[in-house]
Design an enzyme around this catalytic site. Structure first.
Site, PDB file in Angstrom:
ATOM      1  N   LYS A  38      37.765 -27.243  19.424  1.00  0.00           N
ATOM      2  CA  LYS A  38      36.410 -26.891  18.996  1.00  0.00           C
ATOM      3  C   LYS A  38      35.328 -27.562  19.848  1.00  0.00           C
ATOM      4  O   LYS A  38      34.214 -27.049  19.951  1.00  0.00           O
ATOM      5  CB  LYS A  38      36.214 -27.217  17.518  1.00  0.00           C
ATOM      6  CG  LYS A  38      37.054 -26.338  16.604  1.00  0.00           C
ATOM      7  CD  LYS A  38      36.744 -26.576  15.133  1.00  0.00           C
ATOM      8  CE  LYS A  38      37.600 -25.669  14.265  1.00  0.00           C
ATOM      9  NZ  LYS A  38      37.256 -25.772  12.827  1.00  0.00           N
ATOM     10  N   GLY A  99      37.755 -38.914   6.696  1.00  0.00           N
ATOM     11  CA  GLY A  99      38.048 -38.372   8.005  1.00  0.00           C
ATOM     12  C   GLY A  99      36.829 -38.382   8.903  1.00  0.00           C
ATOM     13  O   GLY A  99      35.694 -38.344   8.427  1.00  0.00           O
TER      14      GLY A  99
END
Length: 391
Positions: A38, A99
């Site tokens: 990404k 995360g």
């Protein structure tokens, strides 16, 4: 994508060293980009949308007629939809995001735009899983890690939600299993929960609009989510020994074109001996341990019709194993109609005694009760009706 629009949508696996070549020369009109690319695709693009620039991540690429590649980020819309549907108002409240990768960046951006005070948890950062006591005022937890994802379903980014007395809900970007360990814990505490299926469908809708240039009505979100959820979930049958779980499960599986699995048969294959022999050699305790191991393996799979043993409800640890990916149906049948041949517990205790012990457990496990005092076809039709199947 097949449910959203009429175009050919395929999976392309590209080696890192081939990424630039693929983007330049690949025969595509548009792409979705998954981890780990990404960020890596950005140098090869001619233009980024404002949102993709802000997030520093691209999950959708459109090739213009002149050949230019334009990068977009539709994950933002996906998570924003997920947050909205959860019903949790984060304005002025603390949100913990587990995360620090690309998925986390998207969640953080949405939450901050909606007025949340966001704390990012990582394994080695200043805010980590060893100093959670600093954040007991959190109202929302978002799991943006792969912890708990199939097939490693036993983990949770945060194990003890009781640390957070102000917690209102938990969002998990994972959608397989439908209920991760952290979502099961949140559900048990009566908190609001959402898994990542809604985000997946919403980002796909927005990507599809970028590909085709045609708006798609928001009503498609619920429709497509329902279709995908229906394909992924297990259909679990519980009930007294002899209540018809195998017969009805076989009928339901045939109607839906699914695989039918009988947990007792799977247990016998695994043990290499019939159930009465297991009881003789290991007693009921040994049998129940084996049963839980089999249910753990079957429960983490998707799209099954699963008939369980009559006593599977006697161990509380079996509930999350079955519930994580399944909708649980309890078959009810008059006790005088229950056979006992080949069933050690039924023969030893009798149906009346067993049912008195297990009745509250069946109610605890079940999402729906199904009357099986008529024909098997009628009971199967009841299950399909609850599932919303028109077949």
């Amino acid at each position: 994508h097949a449910e959203l629009a009429d175009y050919d949508y395929r999976l392309y696996e590209v080696a890192p060293k081939k990424l630039g070549e693929f983007l330049k020369d690949g025969e595509f009109d548009g792409l979705n980009v998954t981890i780990p690319y990404k960020k890596d695709v950005i140098p090869f693009l001619d233009e980024l949308s404002d949102r993709a620039k802000r997030l520093g991540a691209v999950n959708t690429i459109v090739r213009k007629p002149d050949g230019r590649l334009i990068g977009h980020n539709t994950d933002y819309f996906g998570f924003e939809t997920m947050l909205a549907d959860s019903g949790i108002d984060v304005q002025g409240k603390k949100a913990l995001v587990c995360g620090s990768g690309g998925a986390s960046n998207t969640a953080v951006a949405v939450l901050r735009e909606h007025g949340a005070h966001v704390v990012i948890l990582s394994r080695s950062g200043p805010d980590n899983y060893q100093n959670l006591e600093r954040h007991t005022d959190a109202a929302l937890i978002v799991n943006a890690t792969p912890v708990g994802m199939y097939p490693d379903v036993d983990g949770a980014a945060i194990e003890d939600l009781s640390l957070f007395p102000k917690l209102e809900g938990v969002l998990d970007l994972i959608y397989n299993p439908a209920r991760t360990k952290i979502l099961l814990a949140a559900e048990k505490q009566g908190l609001k929960t959402e898994n990542g299926l809604k985000m997946l469908v919403a980002q796909a809708k927005r990507s599809s609009e970028q590909f085709s240039g045609t708006p798609i009505d928001d009503s498609a979100l619920e429709r497509v989510e329902r279709i995908i959820h229906s394909r992924l979930r297990n259909i679990i049958l519980i009930g007294m020994p002899g209540s018809g779980k195998t017969t009805i499960g076989t009928l339901v599986a045939k109607r839906l074109g699914r695989t039918f699995v009988d947990a007792d048969s799977a247990l016998e294959r695994e043990a290499g001996m019939p159930i009465p022999e297991i009881f003789r050699l290991e007693g009921e305790a040994g049998f129940r341990r084996r049963e839980t191991a089999v249910l753990a393996e079957l429960g983490r799979q998707s799209g099954l019709v699963l008939a369980t043993g009559g006593g599977s409800v006697t161990r509380e640890e079996n509930y999350p194993l079955l519930h994580q990916n399944g909708e649980i149906f309890c078959l009810q049948r008059a006790l005088e109609r229950l056979p006992s041949a080949g069933r050690p517990v039924s023969q030893a205790l009798g149906a009346q005694t067993i049912y008195a012990q297990r009745k509250p457990l069946y109610a605890r496990f079940a999402d729906a009760m199904i009357d099986n005092n008529g024909t098997p076809e009628t009971a199967a039709a009841q299950i399909l009706e609850v599932l919303g199947c028109s077949c």
